[in-house]
Design a protein around this motif. Structure first.
Motif, PDB file in Angstrom:
ATOM      1  N   ALA A 157      42.129  66.277  68.487  1.00 42.71           N
ATOM      2  CA  ALA A 157      43.008  66.451  69.551  1.00 42.71           C
ATOM      3  C   ALA A 157      44.636  66.701  68.583  1.00 42.71           C
ATOM      4  O   ALA A 157      45.560  67.254  69.237  1.00 42.71           O
ATOM      5  CB  ALA A 157      43.334  65.479  70.643  1.00 42.71           C
ATOM      6  N   GLY A 158      44.573  66.301  67.527  1.00 42.55           N
ATOM      7  CA  GLY A 158      45.695  66.558  66.663  1.00 42.55           C
ATOM      8  C   GLY A 158      46.799  65.251  67.173  1.00 42.55           C
ATOM      9  O   GLY A 158      47.991  65.703  66.956  1.00 42.55           O
ATOM     10  N   GLU A 159      46.561  64.481  67.673  1.00 44.09           N
ATOM     11  CA  GLU A 159      47.388  63.283  68.225  1.00 44.09           C
ATOM     12  C   GLU A 159      47.441  62.038  67.375  1.00 44.09           C
ATOM     13  O   GLU A 159      48.686  61.544  67.127  1.00 44.09           O
ATOM     14  CB  GLU A 159      47.290  62.674  69.746  1.00 44.09           C
ATOM     15  CG  GLU A 159      47.011  63.663  70.826  1.00 44.09           C
ATOM     16  CD  GLU A 159      48.440  64.080  71.068  1.00 44.09           C
ATOM     17  OE1 GLU A 159      49.209  63.317  71.086  1.00 44.09           O
ATOM     18  OE2 GLU A 159      48.495  65.427  71.382  1.00 44.09           O
ATOM     19  N   TYR A 160      46.574  61.947  66.421  1.00 47.45           N
ATOM     20  CA  TYR A 160      46.498  60.549  65.527  1.00 47.45           C
ATOM     21  C   TYR A 160      45.921  60.824  64.424  1.00 47.45           C
ATOM     22  O   TYR A 160      45.010  61.943  64.137  1.00 47.45           O
ATOM     23  CB  TYR A 160      45.783  59.401  66.269  1.00 47.45           C
ATOM     24  CG  TYR A 160      46.545  58.773  67.624  1.00 47.45           C
ATOM     25  CD1 TYR A 160      47.476  57.912  67.223  1.00 47.45           C
ATOM     26  CD2 TYR A 160      46.200  59.075  68.969  1.00 47.45           C
ATOM     27  CE1 TYR A 160      48.132  57.182  68.296  1.00 47.45           C
ATOM     28  CE2 TYR A 160      46.851  58.481  70.010  1.00 47.45           C
ATOM     29  CZ  TYR A 160      47.794  57.794  69.761  1.00 47.45           C
ATOM     30  OH  TYR A 160      48.503  57.150  70.715  1.00 47.45           O
ATOM     31  N   LEU A 161      46.062  59.955  63.402  1.00 46.10           N
ATOM     32  CA  LEU A 161      45.567  60.062  62.289  1.00 46.10           C
ATOM     33  C   LEU A 161      44.076  59.145  62.058  1.00 46.10           C
ATOM     34  O   LEU A 161      44.020  58.065  62.907  1.00 46.10           O
ATOM     35  CB  LEU A 161      46.427  59.613  61.060  1.00 46.10           C
ATOM     36  CG  LEU A 161      47.517  60.467  60.558  1.00 46.10           C
ATOM     37  CD1 LEU A 161      48.353  59.741  59.562  1.00 46.10           C
ATOM     38  CD2 LEU A 161      47.022  62.058  60.357  1.00 46.10           C
ATOM     39  N   VAL A 162      43.011  59.599  61.463  1.00 49.01           N
ATOM     40  CA  VAL A 162      41.848  58.876  61.656  1.00 49.01           C
ATOM     41  C   VAL A 162      41.469  58.684  59.981  1.00 49.01           C
ATOM     42  O   VAL A 162      41.518  59.323  59.272  1.00 49.01           O
ATOM     43  CB  VAL A 162      40.476  59.761  62.259  1.00 49.01           C
ATOM     44  CG1 VAL A 162      39.369  59.139  61.944  1.00 49.01           C
ATOM     45  CG2 VAL A 162      40.960  59.769  63.645  1.00 49.01           C
ATOM     46  N   PRO A 205      38.666  67.359  55.721  1.00 51.41           N
ATOM     47  CA  PRO A 205      37.653  65.847  56.195  1.00 51.41           C
ATOM     48  C   PRO A 205      36.283  66.551  55.925  1.00 51.41           C
ATOM     49  O   PRO A 205      35.900  67.316  56.305  1.00 51.41           O
ATOM     50  CB  PRO A 205      37.938  65.520  57.541  1.00 51.41           C
ATOM     51  CG  PRO A 205      38.576  67.198  58.132  1.00 51.41           C
ATOM     52  CD  PRO A 205      39.195  67.761  56.895  1.00 51.41           C
ATOM     53  N   LYS A 206      35.447  65.208  55.771  1.00 51.94           N
ATOM     54  CA  LYS A 206      34.167  65.336  55.968  1.00 51.94           C
ATOM     55  C   LYS A 206      33.453  64.420  56.894  1.00 51.94           C
ATOM     56  O   LYS A 206      32.300  64.621  57.385  1.00 51.94           O
ATOM     57  CB  LYS A 206      33.539  64.872  54.542  1.00 51.94           C
ATOM     58  CG  LYS A 206      33.849  65.685  53.294  1.00 51.94           C
ATOM     59  CD  LYS A 206      33.185  65.351  52.124  1.00 51.94           C
ATOM     60  CE  LYS A 206      33.778  66.160  50.919  1.00 51.94           C
ATOM     61  NZ  LYS A 206      32.894  65.317  49.341  1.00 51.94           N
ATOM     62  N   LYS A 207      34.142  63.703  57.719  1.00 52.16           N
ATOM     63  CA  LYS A 207      33.841  63.089  58.645  1.00 52.16           C
ATOM     64  C   LYS A 207      33.886  63.649  60.148  1.00 52.16           C
ATOM     65  O   LYS A 207      34.879  64.330  60.364  1.00 52.16           O
ATOM     66  CB  LYS A 207      34.865  61.736  58.993  1.00 52.16           C
ATOM     67  CG  LYS A 207      34.584  60.901  59.982  1.00 52.16           C
ATOM     68  CD  LYS A 207      35.357  59.484  59.777  1.00 52.16           C
ATOM     69  CE  LYS A 207      35.268  58.544  60.902  1.00 52.16           C
ATOM     70  NZ  LYS A 207      36.172  57.331  60.817  1.00 52.16           N
ATOM     71  N   ALA A 208      33.027  63.545  60.915  1.00 48.28           N
ATOM     72  CA  ALA A 208      32.843  64.169  62.169  1.00 48.28           C
ATOM     73  C   ALA A 208      34.099  63.761  62.996  1.00 48.28           C
ATOM     74  O   ALA A 208      34.387  62.361  62.935  1.00 48.28           O
ATOM     75  CB  ALA A 208      31.499  64.049  62.876  1.00 48.28           C
ATOM     76  N   GLY A 209      34.801  64.680  63.698  1.00 46.64           N
ATOM     77  CA  GLY A 209      35.507  64.536  64.662  1.00 46.64           C
ATOM     78  C   GLY A 209      36.907  64.362  63.998  1.00 46.64           C
ATOM     79  O   GLY A 209      37.929  63.871  64.625  1.00 46.64           O
ATOM     80  N   CYS A 210      37.009  64.844  62.601  1.00 49.13           N
ATOM     81  CA  CYS A 210      38.274  64.803  62.300  1.00 49.13           C
ATOM     82  C   CYS A 210      38.787  66.195  61.683  1.00 49.13           C
ATOM     83  O   CYS A 210      37.696  67.120  61.717  1.00 49.13           O
ATOM     84  CB  CYS A 210      38.245  64.140  60.747  1.00 49.13           C
ATOM     85  SG  CYS A 210      38.153  62.445  60.820  1.00 49.13           S
ATOM     86  N   ALA A 211      40.027  66.357  61.673  1.00 49.55           N
ATOM     87  CA  ALA A 211      40.534  67.773  61.512  1.00 49.55           C
ATOM     88  C   ALA A 211      41.402  67.599  60.155  1.00 49.55           C
ATOM     89  O   ALA A 211      42.139  66.937  59.876  1.00 49.55           O
ATOM     90  CB  ALA A 211      41.464  68.216  62.795  1.00 49.55           C
ATOM     91  N   ALA A 212      41.618  68.930  59.582  1.00 47.44           N
ATOM     92  CA  ALA A 212      42.489  69.116  58.509  1.00 47.44           C
ATOM     93  C   ALA A 212      43.892  68.817  58.839  1.00 47.44           C
ATOM     94  O   ALA A 212      44.366  69.148  59.869  1.00 47.44           O
ATOM     95  CB  ALA A 212      42.218  70.297  57.720  1.00 47.44           C
TER      96      ALA A 212
END
Length: 311
Positions: free
Chosen positions: A185-190, A216-223
């Motif tokens: 969602a681009g709201e938080y860092l993971v 990222p390589k982890k699912a659910g993450c975005a650059a």
């Protein structure tokens, strides 16, 4: 709390055992009319190269290329090692042009684990450049030039490319990094934990930024950083990490909260004990507004409020 879990250092390429002068002429046994070569395999843990002597009567370079490749993929039953190539990878053809050997693998070559591929690259180069007249290797995957993790062509390879720090057997090591990417969602860092094989000459600060640029390589993450961004320079003085990017860093195409790219980098770097704060510059100038909201001319400190579930 700062933490940096550094994985067990693994000797990937024992350069002290593999001298640059180990060319074919040093393995000739003129009395017997045979030639000796070292075939480079990987140990069972796939963490370093090992070699096995191979004796042949073949003299023709084209015959030798096929013969040595056969040894690379067919491990002797009494030898405790593994082929550097993935079992799914096939050599479709090869071409010897002047002093360059071109190896054309199918597309599965590029799907190898990055750590194995680096070792495979070294094993292929050190094996085939023993053949008289072969000075360089050029690897293709699926008819395309081999690319590194940043999308740059690997190009021609020689033994010299794998001879840095010949006296240091720990030329490569594996480290565990704590990286921060955006949520979908681009709201938080993971948080993403990532094990990376790297040269000991690469600073941990540069390694972290390069891995963030890779995405990222982890699912659910975005650059969080535009993929075409270039890191122009990085240095650390008095626990301040100074970063100099080109103007592509200012690209807003990824969306998300304006602060996420900044704290993706800051929070990742401040996991290191060497970094307390981060200073950004664009083409050498810190007096730049990032996304029209954040002045980069400041020292940024770790802020876990932007991390999902952070404190």
């Amino acid at each position: 709390m700062k933490q940096m879990k550094k994985g067990l250092k693994l000797c990937l390429i024992v350069f002290a055992l593999f001298l640059a002068g180990c060319r074919q002429k040093e393995f000739l046994d003129e009395d017997a009319g045979k030639s000796k070569y070292l075939i480079y395999y990987l140990n069972t843990g796939m963490t370093r190269m090992i070699s096995l002597e191979y004796v042949t009567e073949s003299k023709d370079p084209l015959d030798l290329i096929q013969e040595l490749y056969g040894q690379l993929v067919n491990i002797p039953t009494d030898f405790d090692g593994k082929s550097p190539l993935s079992v799914k990878t096939e050599l479709q053809r090869f071409q010897w042009d002047s002093n360059v050997l071109y190896l054309y693998f199918d597309a599965s070559y590029a799907l190898m684990d990055a750590s194995q591929e680096i070792l495979c690259r070294a094993a292929l180069t050190k094996t085939f450049t023993q053949i008289d007249g072969v000075e360089f290797l050029n690897i293709y995957s699926g008819e395309q030039p081999l690319m590194d993790v940043f999308g740059n062509p690997v190009g021609m390879l020689s033994v010299a490319d794998f001879m840095d720090n010949i006296s240091d057997v720990n030329a490569f090591e594996k480290s565990e990094l704590t990286l921060y990417f955006a949520d979908e969602a681009g709201e938080y860092l993971v948080e993403e934990k990532r094990e990376v094989m790297h040269s000991i000459n690469t600073s941990m600060e540069r390694l972290i930024v390069e891995q963030l640029l890779e995405g990222p390589k982890k699912a659910g993450c975005a650059a969080t950083i535009p993929p075409d961004t270039k890191l122009l320079n990085i240095s650390v003085t008095d626990n301040v990490c100074y970063l100099n990017f080109d103007s592509a860093f200012l690209n807003n195409s990824l969306g998300g909260k304006e602060e996420l790219p900044i704290y993706s980098i800051v929070n990742s770097l401040t996991q290191l004990t060497t970094v307390n704060r981060v200073q950004f510059s664009i083409n050498g100038s810190p007096a730049v507004m990032f996304r029209d909201t954040i002045l980069l001319d400041t020292l940024f400190e770790q802020n876990m409020d932007y991390v999902l579930g952070g404190e």
